[in-house]
Design a protein around this motif. Structure first.
Motif, short mmCIF file in Angstrom:
data_model
loop_
_atom_site.label_atom_id
_atom_site.label_comp_id
_atom_site.label_asym_id
_atom_site.label_seq_id
_atom_site.Cartn_x
_atom_site.Cartn_y
_atom_site.Cartn_z
N PHE A 58 0.82 -1.29 -0.13
CA PHE A 58 0.03 0.13 0.02
C PHE A 58 0.54 1.26 -0.08
O PHE A 58 0.68 2.13 -0.72
N LYS A 59 2.02 1.25 0.89
CA LYS A 59 2.64 2.39 1.00
C LYS A 59 3.47 2.76 -0.18
O LYS A 59 3.72 4.03 -0.62
N MET A 60 4.01 1.57 -0.68
CA MET A 60 4.82 1.86 -2.10
C MET A 60 3.91 2.21 -3.11
O MET A 60 4.36 3.05 -4.02
N ALA A 61 2.83 1.63 -3.37
CA ALA A 61 1.91 2.01 -4.35
C ALA A 61 1.60 3.45 -4.22
O ALA A 61 1.63 4.30 -5.32
N VAL A 62 1.32 3.99 -3.05
CA VAL A 62 0.90 5.25 -2.85
C VAL A 62 1.99 6.28 -3.33
O VAL A 62 1.86 7.29 -4.04
N HIS A 75 -5.47 2.22 -11.83
CA HIS A 75 -5.84 0.83 -11.41
C HIS A 75 -6.52 0.69 -10.10
O HIS A 75 -6.63 1.52 -9.36
N GLN A 76 -7.45 -0.20 -10.31
CA GLN A 76 -8.52 -0.43 -9.29
C GLN A 76 -8.08 -1.46 -8.23
O GLN A 76 -8.79 -2.60 -8.33
N ALA A 77 -7.38 -1.11 -7.44
CA ALA A 77 -6.67 -2.04 -6.34
C ALA A 77 -7.54 -1.64 -5.05
O ALA A 77 -7.87 -2.57 -4.40
N ASN A 78 -7.41 -0.33 -4.73
CA ASN A 78 -8.05 0.06 -3.41
C ASN A 78 -8.49 1.49 -3.48
O ASN A 78 -7.62 2.37 -3.93
N TYR A 79 -9.73 1.90 -3.02
CA TYR A 79 -10.05 3.25 -3.15
C TYR A 79 -9.09 4.17 -2.50
O TYR A 79 -8.90 5.27 -2.96
N ARG A 80 -8.48 3.86 -1.43
CA ARG A 80 -7.69 4.89 -0.70
C ARG A 80 -6.40 5.27 -1.40
O ARG A 80 -5.96 6.18 -1.31
N ILE A 81 -5.77 4.16 -2.17
CA ILE A 81 -4.81 4.32 -3.24
C ILE A 81 -5.18 5.29 -4.36
O ILE A 81 -4.36 6.19 -4.51
N ILE A 82 -6.36 5.06 -5.04
CA ILE A 82 -6.91 5.83 -5.91
C ILE A 82 -7.12 7.29 -5.31
O ILE A 82 -6.65 8.14 -6.21
N ALA A 83 -7.68 7.57 -4.21
CA ALA A 83 -7.95 8.86 -3.63
C ALA A 83 -6.50 9.59 -3.36
O ALA A 83 -6.52 10.78 -3.65
N ALA A 84 -5.54 8.87 -2.96
CA ALA A 84 -4.24 9.44 -2.73
C ALA A 84 -3.50 9.91 -4.00
O ALA A 84 -2.98 11.02 -3.91
N THR A 85 -3.80 9.24 -5.06
CA THR A 85 -3.10 9.74 -6.30
C THR A 85 -3.95 10.84 -7.03
O THR A 85 -3.35 11.83 -7.20
N ALA A 86 -5.32 10.74 -6.67
CA ALA A 86 -5.83 12.15 -7.21
C ALA A 86 -5.58 13.22 -6.43
O ALA A 86 -5.49 14.21 -6.89
N LYS A 87 -5.49 12.99 -4.96
CA LYS A 87 -5.09 14.25 -4.24
C LYS A 87 -3.89 14.81 -4.97
O LYS A 87 -3.72 16.02 -4.81
N LYS A 88 -2.58 13.85 -4.87
CA LYS A 88 -1.56 14.46 -5.62
C LYS A 88 -1.95 15.26 -6.97
O LYS A 88 -1.05 16.03 -7.14
N LEU A 89 -2.71 14.84 -7.91
CA LEU A 89 -3.11 15.62 -8.85
C LEU A 89 -3.98 16.71 -8.74
O LEU A 89 -4.39 17.26 -9.70
N PHE A 105 -0.08 -0.27 -10.99
CA PHE A 105 1.10 -0.52 -9.78
C PHE A 105 0.70 -2.00 -9.52
O PHE A 105 -0.51 -2.26 -9.31
N GLY A 106 1.74 -2.89 -9.75
CA GLY A 106 1.54 -4.23 -9.16
C GLY A 106 2.74 -4.98 -9.01
O GLY A 106 3.96 -4.57 -8.71
N GLY A 107 2.48 -6.47 -8.87
CA GLY A 107 3.65 -7.06 -8.43
C GLY A 107 4.82 -7.15 -9.33
O GLY A 107 4.59 -6.50 -10.53
N GLY A 108 6.18 -7.28 -8.66
CA GLY A 108 7.45 -6.99 -9.35
C GLY A 108 8.39 -6.44 -8.79
O GLY A 108 9.36 -7.15 -8.46
#
Ligand code: ACO
Length: 324
Positions: free
Chosen positions: A220-224, A251-265, A311-314
């Motif tokens: 989660f932290k890495m994705a954000v 990418h639709q993994a977690n609403y909270r990750i999506i919201a954090a990216t939207a905030k950045k933008l 963002f995903g595995g790798g």
């Protein structure tokens, strides 16, 4: 200058729906409240017995073909992002190509976990812009629920099955403006599967022990953090400001990750395509599913600018700036 342009989009979700309460009824030690609060997920779709990743992809592809107003025979390049291929070989892309009846051009699978569709889109973009393809079919499709451990509440509540597709064609009008792909293979312990062909594989029991293992909080932290950097990179590459973007298609993994990216933008959530509530994390299928939803719901209009990211595995991560 020749661009590749999205001529049509399509998607498909299997009929069977599993709600959060269904998971509780199945004996998973969780609750609707926990899943909604931590992830935004309300339900996920599950492929029927015998329904394969190639079946899901074919259905999404047919819708994209119809939306693009083309015949399947025009497709000269087939690329499919997936981590849950029907069999090890032939590739699932080859199977879809045969089902659609467009043999002859290259057909290949790409595995970059949840970022697979973005990688596939970027590769297809190069083919179309170089003139190597005149009509490319790009898909993301998964039957990830087949490798879930339904006793592991930390992962089984997150994922679902589905497929999405786009048709790319050459155009003098701007379409895909830029794509950005990245990976750092040092993080496999945070997100991986336990079994593959060359490790842990048991003859006649190929699925025994195939499990998604994830240290969710660290991922989660890495994705954000990473997605925040990615959107800055994508804006800079196009000399754009946040206000130049009409839509975020994440990418639709977690609403909270999506919201954090939207905030950045600095984007309002009503400028963000959110479908994670309806189908959970469908890995490679999630971005094209969200894109098709955005287009078919009438939100995303021709001429508008959108930023796609995953963002995903790798770990893998990628973005694309697109004029629709
Ligand atoms: N139901 C109820 N409780 C649960 C569940 C569940 N399903 N899962 C975990 N918990 C508990 C944990 O045991 C823990 O309990 P404790 O505090 O008593 O130890 C508590 O809830 C909190 O656990 P966290 O893992 O810290 O919860 P977090 O807020 O981080 O949410 C989640 C977990 C949803 C997995 C989140 O970390 C996440 O979304 N991570 C990123 C996922 C992702 O983006 N993956 C990348 C793509 S996947 C791919 O590439 C294939």
């Amino acid at each position: 200058m020749i661009y590749s342009r999205i001529a049509g989009t399509g998607s498909y979700l299997p009929e069977k729906v599993l709600t959060n309460d269904d998971l509780v009824a199945m004996g998973v030690d969780t609750s609707d409240e926990w899943i909604r609060e931590r992830t935004g997920i309300e339900q996920r779709h599950v492929a029927a017995e015998g329904e394969l990743t190639s079946d899901l992809a074919e259905k999404a592809a047919r819708k994209a073909i119809e939306a693009a107003g083309i015949e399947a025979e025009e497709i000269d390049f087939v690329i499919l992002g997936t981590t849950s291929s029907d069999v090890v070989f032939p590739s699932t892309a080859c199977k879809v190509q045969a089902k659609l009846g467009c043999p002859g051009g290259p057909a290949l699978d790409v595995n970059a976990a949840c970022t697979s569709f973005m990688y596939a889109l970027s590769i297809a973009d190069q083919y179309v812009r170089s003139g190597a393809s005149k009509c490319a079919l790009v898909m993301g499709a998964e039957t990830l629920t087949r490798m879930l451990d339904w006793n592991d509440r930390t992962t089984c509540v997150l994922f679902g099955d589905g497929a999405g597709a786009v048709i790319l064609k050459p155009s003098e009008e701007p379409g895909i403006l830029s794509t950005h792909m990245h990976a750092d293979g040092n993080y496999t312990d945070l997100l991986h599967t336990s079994v593959g062909v060359s490790s842990g594989f048991k003859e006649n029991e190929p699925r025994a022990g195939v499990k998604v293992a994830m240290k969710g909080n660290e991922v989660f932290k890495m994705a954000v953090k990473t997605l925040g950097q990615t959107v800055v990179e994508t804006l800079e590459a196009n000399q754009m400001r946040q206000s130049d973007i009409d839509w975020l298609v994440p990418h639709q993994a977690n609403y909270r990750i999506i919201a954090a990216t939207a905030k950045k933008l600095k984007m309002d959530m009503d400028q963000v395509i959110v479908t994670v509530n309806q189908h959970g994390n469908t890995s490679a299928a999630s971005v094209p599913l969200a894109l098709d939803h955005g287009v078919r719901s009438g939100k995303i209009q021709r001429g508008q600018t959108m930023l796609l990211e995953a963002f995903g595995g790798g770990f893998t991560w990628a973005s694309a700036m697109i004029r629709y």
